[in-house]
Scaffold this active site. Structure first.
Site, PDB file in Angstrom:
ATOM      1  N   ASN A  85      32.670 -37.554  11.595  1.00 59.10           N
ATOM      2  CA  ASN A  85      32.198 -38.860  11.994  1.00 59.10           C
ATOM      3  C   ASN A  85      32.867 -39.950  11.164  1.00 59.10           C
ATOM      4  OD1 ASN A  85      30.699 -40.858  13.149  1.00 59.10           O
ATOM      5  ND2 ASN A  85      28.770 -39.782  12.947  1.00 59.10           N
ATOM      6  N   ASP A  86      32.487 -40.016   9.922  1.00 62.81           N
ATOM      7  CA  ASP A  86      32.985 -41.098   9.083  1.00 62.81           C
ATOM      8  C   ASP A  86      34.483 -40.973   8.791  1.00 62.81           C
ATOM      9  OD1 ASP A  86      30.409 -42.104   8.965  1.00 62.81           O
ATOM     10  OD2 ASP A  86      29.886 -40.778   7.319  1.00 62.81           O
ATOM     11  N   VAL A  87      34.978 -39.733   8.731  1.00 64.68           N
ATOM     12  CA  VAL A  87      36.377 -39.562   8.364  1.00 64.68           C
ATOM     13  C   VAL A  87      37.328 -39.932   9.499  1.00 64.68           C
ATOM     14  CG1 VAL A  87      35.902 -37.787   6.652  1.00 64.68           C
ATOM     15  CG2 VAL A  87      36.419 -37.121   8.991  1.00 64.68           C
TER      16      VAL A  87
END
Lengths: 104, 464
Positions: free
Chosen positions: B389-391
């Protein structure tokens, strides 16, 4: 301040060791690939289990009637051993997976 | 003789740690350090002399070693690869507790035999240092374990840092007071300091967000190293000192390296609770996202030239690494080029994803580091994101108000199409929305990573 200086003087060798170890630790680790961060953390974790030696000494010096020291020392030995044995085994398990790739 | 053994032990730690930082020699290094540790322990048991006196209570010592050894071995063998971070944290907590217990017993010793010399002050100072650091490391690690397990949730409240700092200041002041004044009856104060240290460890770790957890574990790891080194001073024991300090300094560097991999400063990790506060862009319009079914996904992937798989936390949680490898072999057999793009902090800990994929027999040269992968997205037909998600959040590059702004990411939006597998539209660790999911070239494939992968494999085998 004075007790600090006298202490350092008395334990000069140990102080040397501390300072050299700090630099050594930094030097040894710097520029490790992020792939190895987890196993390395786990390996370092196992090494600080060396505190077990202190636990063994505490245990081995406790007198027979001193139940508090005996119980706490016993507990310390158990916990320290879990740290050492578990740490090295877990690290080995992780690294085993890397290795099987290389040989294939 | 014993000092020689300790010397050998210290050298094995240094050599072991050095070898651990290189993939080719790591396993051997671990074994060498373990050997040195065993030698140092055996040497201590049989050869230790204090004022000419050896140790006694051998029955207790050996029983303790056996019990601890069995527990440690079994739990280490049994733990799943995905649960590795919490296991490491728990082991670390054991070491911290061990250091704290030693200090408690030694304090009791000292209270009996105060000589009134200034050396007592220093001795007591070290006992305190070992106890405080060990206790903080213990309770902090246990909380970290609970949080990684999902048993304990992030708890952050307004002014938490002030409370934390006050507790810490109180601990230090009390310890200093007792150390300097050295009154005979300080047992109660000692107990108070011990309890406060345990509480501080809890407070310290509670507000820290999930993504920052590995950094905190690494930090606590180096704390325990320092606590062990305090024991080295206490017993004039060089191997405890070198072992402890080595881990203390190496752990600190490792912590900083991890922070760098996430482009966060240590201060940021400790103070800026990542997911705690609702991030600024909460009111932003979300837009519509597009869903894709299994059958379509199977077709798209099977007829692509090049597929890039981005494994993330969702894959780790679902233990889908084996299913993932299956899909990869299947696609490769059909002539599709499959690569994995690994973000340095993918999974639950830096390097954790590599361990997981290695477990599933994914060939090492298919794993691309972030920079390599970023160079190849433009030639990639399909990117399959498995619970990351964040990466892959482009906000890290484009939105300065985003909490993850500046974090290096996998630039998946350069690929021709992106398929995102998630269980729901819930945001990831950092608690922020991901614009990528609403872009026209992105399609969402909902479901548990493992099930989805297995169904994809079945789909490709049966219908294509």
């Amino acid at each position: 301040m004075e007790p600090v200086f006298s202490f350092l003087e008395q334990h000069l060798e140990l102080t040397y060791i501390v300072i050299l170890s700090i630099f050594l630790g930094v030097e040894v680790i710097s520029r490790v690939p992020s792939v190895l961060h987890t196993p390395l953390m786990s390996g370092a974790n196992a090494i600080h289990g060396v505190v077990i030696i202190g636990a063994i000494i505490v245990m081995g010096q406790a007198s027979d009637e001193n139940y508090l020291a005996l119980i706490l020392g016993f507990l310390a030995v158990i916990l320290g051993t879990i740290n050492v044995v578990g740490g090295f085994v877990v690290t080995d398990r992780m690294l085993e997976m890397f290795k099987s790739k290389k040989t294939k | 003789m014993l000092s020689l053994i300790y010397l050998i032990g210290s050298v094995t730690f240094i050599v072991g740690l050095k070898m651990l930082s290189n993939p080719a020699t790591a396993r051997k290094g671990n074994a060498i350090a373990a050997g040195g540790m065993g030698l140092a322990i055996l040497g201590t048991i049989f050869l230790y002399r204090h004022h000419g006196q050896g140790l006694h209570n051998y029955g207790w010592i050996i029983a303790g070693l056996l019990i601890g050894g069995v527990i440690g071995f079994i739990s280490a063998r049994r733990v799943k690869m995905t649960a590795m971070p919490e296991m490491v944290s728990l082991f670390n907590g054991m070491g911290g507790a061990c250091a704290a217990l030693i200090s408690v017993v030694e304090f009791e010793h000292m209270a009996d035999a105060l000589s009134g010399s200034t050396d007592d002050n220093m001795q007591l100072g070290i006992i305190f240092a070992g106890m405080i650091i060990g206790a903080v490391s213990f309770s902090g690690s246990v909380i970290a374990w609970g949080k990684l397990n999902g048993r304990i949730r992030d708890i952050a409240f307004q002014g938490q840092h002030i409370v934390n700092l006050s507790v810490l200041a109180l601990i230090l002041l009390l310890a200093l007071f007792v150390t300097v004044t050295l009154p005979a009856a300080t047992v109660i104060l000692f107990a108070v300091i011990l309890v406060l240290s345990l509480i501080y460890g809890v407070f310290f770790v509670l507000p820290i967000g999930g993504a920052d957890m590995p950094v905190v574990i690494s930090l606590l790891n180096s704390f325990t190293g320092v606590a062990a080194a305090c024991g080295g001073f206490l017993y004039d024991n060089p191997v405890m000192l070198t072992g402890g300090i080595l881990v203390g300094s190496a752990g600190t560097i490792l912590t900083i390296l991890m922070c760098k991999a996430m482009n966060r400063s240590l201060k940021n990790v400790l103070i800026g609770a990542f997911g705690g506060a609702k991030s600024g862009g909460a009111s932003k319009e979300q837009g519509a996202y597009k869903e894709i079914g299994l059958a379509d996904t199977a077709v798209v992937m099977a007829y692509a030239h090049k597929v890039m798989i981005v494994p993330g936390y969702g894959l780790a949680v679902a233990q889908a690494q084996h299913a993932c490898h299956e899909l990869e072999t299947l696609l490769e057999a059909r002539g599709v080029e499959v690569r994995y793009a690994i973000h340095p902090v993918a999974g639950r800990m830096p390097g954790h994803m590599n361990v997981l994929l290695a477990e599933a027999d994914v060939s090492y040269d298919k794993l691309l580091e972030m920079e390599q992968a970023n160079g190849q997205f433009s030639t990639t037909d399909v990117v399959l994101i498995l619970g990351a998600n964040d990466v892959v959040n482009p906000a890290a590059k484009s939105d300065p108000s985003s909490p993850i702004y500046g974090m290096p990411i996998l630039e998946v939006e350069n690929a021709r199409s992106v398929i995102v597998n998630k269980r729901s539209m819930k945001p990831g660790y950092a608690g922020i929305e991901n614009d990528l999911f609403f872009q026209p070239k992105t399609a969402m494939l909902f479901g548990d990573a493992k099930q989805v992968l297995q169904q994809l494999v079945a789909e490709i085998v049966n219908t294509l």
